[in-house]
Scaffold this motif. Structure first.
Motif, mmCIF file in Angstrom:
data_model
loop_
_atom_site.group_PDB
_atom_site.id
_atom_site.type_symbol
_atom_site.label_atom_id
_atom_site.label_comp_id
_atom_site.label_asym_id
_atom_site.label_seq_id
_atom_site.Cartn_x
_atom_site.Cartn_y
_atom_site.Cartn_z
ATOM 1 N N GLU A 109 0.516 -1.069 -0.064
ATOM 2 C CA GLU A 109 0.343 0.336 -0.014
ATOM 3 C C GLU A 109 1.314 0.893 0.041
ATOM 4 N N ILE A 110 1.607 1.525 0.923
ATOM 5 C CA ILE A 110 2.514 2.534 0.858
ATOM 6 C C ILE A 110 3.894 2.624 -0.528
ATOM 7 N N GLN A 111 4.005 1.047 -1.228
ATOM 8 C CA GLN A 111 4.133 1.943 -2.637
ATOM 9 C C GLN A 111 3.919 2.303 -3.264
ATOM 10 N N ARG A 112 2.596 1.224 -2.801
ATOM 11 C CA ARG A 112 1.228 1.947 -4.028
ATOM 12 C C ARG A 112 0.891 4.158 -4.096
ATOM 13 N N ILE A 113 1.309 4.375 -3.155
ATOM 14 C CA ILE A 113 1.099 5.625 -3.146
ATOM 15 C C ILE A 113 2.479 6.049 -3.565
ATOM 16 N N GLU A 114 3.370 5.264 -2.926
ATOM 17 C CA GLU A 114 4.414 6.536 -3.408
ATOM 18 C C GLU A 114 4.922 6.846 -4.884
ATOM 19 N N LYS A 115 4.078 5.701 -5.705
ATOM 20 C CA LYS A 115 4.397 5.692 -7.527
ATOM 21 C C LYS A 115 3.469 7.164 -7.509
ATOM 22 N N LEU A 116 2.307 7.058 -6.434
ATOM 23 C CA LEU A 116 1.634 8.511 -6.823
ATOM 24 C C LEU A 116 1.877 9.319 -6.813
ATOM 25 N N ILE A 117 2.843 10.297 -5.415
ATOM 26 C CA ILE A 117 2.952 10.984 -5.345
ATOM 27 C C ILE A 117 4.218 11.609 -5.037
ATOM 28 N N SER A 118 4.948 10.489 -5.623
ATOM 29 C CA SER A 118 6.544 10.982 -5.714
ATOM 30 C C SER A 118 7.324 11.918 -6.952
ATOM 31 N N PRO B 126 -8.854 10.075 -8.586
ATOM 32 C CA PRO B 126 -9.406 10.555 -7.428
ATOM 33 C C PRO B 126 -8.894 10.814 -6.310
ATOM 34 N N GLU B 127 -7.735 9.869 -5.824
ATOM 35 C CA GLU B 127 -7.166 10.050 -4.636
ATOM 36 C C GLU B 127 -6.559 11.121 -4.739
ATOM 37 N N LEU B 128 -5.570 10.950 -5.308
ATOM 38 C CA LEU B 128 -4.756 12.144 -5.811
ATOM 39 C C LEU B 128 -4.880 13.865 -5.656
ATOM 40 N N PHE B 129 -6.381 13.816 -6.452
ATOM 41 C CA PHE B 129 -6.830 14.577 -6.418
ATOM 42 C C PHE B 129 -7.347 15.507 -5.144
ATOM 43 N N GLN B 130 -8.212 14.372 -4.482
ATOM 44 C CA GLN B 130 -8.467 14.351 -2.713
ATOM 45 C C GLN B 130 -7.216 14.719 -2.270
ATOM 46 N N LEU B 131 -6.190 14.595 -2.284
ATOM 47 C CA LEU B 131 -4.924 14.284 -1.126
ATOM 48 C C LEU B 131 -4.450 16.263 -1.341
ATOM 49 N N PHE C 86 4.858 16.410 -1.867
ATOM 50 C CA PHE C 86 3.755 15.527 -0.648
ATOM 51 C C PHE C 86 4.907 15.519 0.610
ATOM 52 N N GLY C 87 5.992 16.836 0.858
ATOM 53 C CA GLY C 87 7.715 16.392 1.779
ATOM 54 C C GLY C 87 6.859 16.161 2.979
ATOM 55 N N THR D 264 5.900 17.827 17.932
ATOM 56 C CA THR D 264 5.053 17.146 18.090
ATOM 57 C C THR D 264 3.228 17.330 17.986
ATOM 58 N N VAL D 265 2.665 16.323 16.860
ATOM 59 C CA VAL D 265 1.187 16.626 17.193
ATOM 60 C C VAL D 265 0.500 15.489 17.561
ATOM 61 N N PHE D 266 -0.810 15.325 18.191
ATOM 62 C CA PHE D 266 -1.189 14.506 18.173
ATOM 63 C C PHE D 266 -2.897 14.974 17.698
ATOM 64 N N ALA D 267 -3.361 13.962 16.779
ATOM 65 C CA ALA D 267 -4.394 14.030 15.476
ATOM 66 C C ALA D 267 -5.026 12.934 15.776
ATOM 67 N N PRO D 268 -6.627 12.848 15.356
ATOM 68 C CA PRO D 268 -7.071 11.898 14.445
ATOM 69 C C PRO D 268 -6.398 10.494 13.365
ATOM 70 N N LYS D 269 -5.860 11.594 12.605
ATOM 71 C CA LYS D 269 -5.169 11.223 11.018
ATOM 72 C C LYS D 269 -3.356 11.594 11.740
ATOM 73 N N ALA D 270 -2.954 10.551 10.677
ATOM 74 C CA ALA D 270 -1.769 11.166 10.236
ATOM 75 C C ALA D 270 -1.355 12.604 10.005
ATOM 76 N N GLU D 271 -2.206 12.138 8.605
ATOM 77 C CA GLU D 271 -1.494 12.717 7.573
ATOM 78 C C GLU D 271 -2.156 14.431 8.013
ATOM 79 N N LEU D 272 -3.229 15.068 8.796
ATOM 80 C CA LEU D 272 -3.205 16.137 9.544
ATOM 81 C C LEU D 272 -2.444 16.332 10.709
ATOM 82 N N ALA D 273 -1.762 15.214 11.213
ATOM 83 C CA ALA D 273 -0.531 15.724 12.439
ATOM 84 C C ALA D 273 0.002 16.272 11.823
ATOM 85 N N ASP D 274 0.958 15.087 10.399
ATOM 86 C CA ASP D 274 1.878 15.459 9.949
ATOM 87 C C ASP D 274 1.932 17.043 9.430
#
Ligand code: ADP
Ligand code: MG
Length: 318
Positions: free
Chosen positions: A47-56, A80-85, A158-159, A262-272
């Motif tokens: 899954e992580i490699q699939r995402i890397e292919k999209l956003i690298s 749509p996944e990249l669009f939404q990101l 997307f660093g 350091t940020v705590f959040a329900p999702k890692a994306e927002l925290a990041d």
């Protein structure tokens, strides 16, 4: 019934460490045996490699590279996944008054944080570098699922959000496959669910940036994500001022003052994304903004070693 149940007796946790997206990932799953554990870990890696292919933006064949190549030329139709990101990244730019901006990427050339810089870039070079920065110039067309960067030479990257996003996605995939518990740790971007095989909560240690070998707080983490920004090696010093690898999109200067967020959040994306933004916003604005967001907390350390935390956080110092 005579049988006693030993909590966690059925399962064990399995961990694999590997390099993905140019960063260290530690993937832990709770499973019944090693084969099952390995299967789940393979799934997360895929899954992580699939995402890397999209956003690298390094990979010439990624949709992100296609968007960048066509800046100022034409819209590019994307998944749509990249669009939404990208839509969510723009929402975070608005939330942080532009401190977070994926279009920072056009200016990554003038600052180097690997020790190779010998002098400060000129004011002209810095001013010129931000001329192609601005999330307002990302044009999205939902019907077509297309993305157009209006200014020639404009770029997105997307660093500051990609690791968090991929950690969320890997976690969601494993949960959907019935994996009871685990941790996706993307170089300190941690995402957990369930509990340890013993039934105890997962605990995360927050490293003291002043002394990397010393954990400065240990906190329980169930279900949510915690992300620490502040790569202590990636900075450059001029005239005694320490500039980090996070750049203020408005000025073109790297952030100063904060060494760890350091940020705590329900999702890692927002925290990041928020951890990165706080460097640019600074302690006061950063704390203020975090205190306004539900279910989001932070711990910040400035360059003098002072520790600040958001309103609802309880640190049990060890
Ligand atoms: P780290 O885990 O290395 O501390 P972050 O999640 O804070 O990383 O992201 C830092 C990276 O984000 C930089 O290396 C760069 O690629 C990118 N970046 C730098 N400045 C910004 C910014 N203002 N907005 C969005 N991304 C940025
Ligand atoms: Mg980040």
């Amino acid at each position: 019934m005579a049988a006693t149940t030993i909590v966690g007796y059925c399962c064990q946790s399995y961990t694999r460490t590997l390099k993905l997206m140019g960063s260290r990932f530690d993937i832990t799953v709770v499973a019944e045996n090693e084969d099952e554990g390995n299967q789940y870990i393979d799934m997360a890696v895929g899954e992580i490699q699939r995402i890397e292919k999209l956003i690298s933006s390094w990979d010439e064949s990624s949709q992100t590279s296609a968007i960048n190549r066509n800046s100022g030329i034409k819209p590019v139709i994307v998944d749509p996944e990249l669009f939404q990101l990208i839509e969510r990244a723009i929402a975070i730019s608005k939330l942080t008054d532009g401190a977070f901006d994926i279009t920072y990427a056009s200016m990554d050339k003038i600052w180097k944080f690997d020790g190779s810089m010998t002098e400060m870039p000129s004011q002209e070079a810095i001013t010129a570098s931000v001329s192609k920065v601005g999330y307002q110039h990302i044009r999205l067309n939902k019907e077509e699922s297309s993305v157009f960067l209006e200014l020639p030479g404009m770029k997105i990257g997307f660093g500051a959000i990609g690791k968090g996003y991929s950690a969320d996605k890997a976690k969601a995939l494993l949960m959907a496959h019935g994996v009871k518990a685990g941790i996706i740790n993307a170089s300190g971007d941690m995402n957990t669910w369930g509990t340890q095989p013993s039934g105890e909560e997962w605990k995360v240690g927050i490293v003291n940036p002043m002394n990397k070998n010393k954990v400065f707080a240990v906190l329980p983490l169930n279900q949510g994500a915690v992300v620490t920004s502040g790569d202590y090696e990636k900075y450059v010093k001029f005239n005694g001022i320490r500039y980090t690898h996070i750049i203020n999109p408005q000025t073109g200067y790297p952030a100063t003052g904060i060494i760890s967020a350091t940020v705590f959040a329900p999702k890692a994306e927002l925290a990041d994304a928020l951890a990165t933004s706080i460097f640019v916003m600074g302690i006061d604005v950063g704390l203020n903004r975090i205190n306004q967001l539900p279910h989001v907390e932070c711990i910040l350390i400035d360059e003098n070693g002072n520790v600040y935390s958001s309103e609802h956080i309880k640190i049990e110092k060890e």
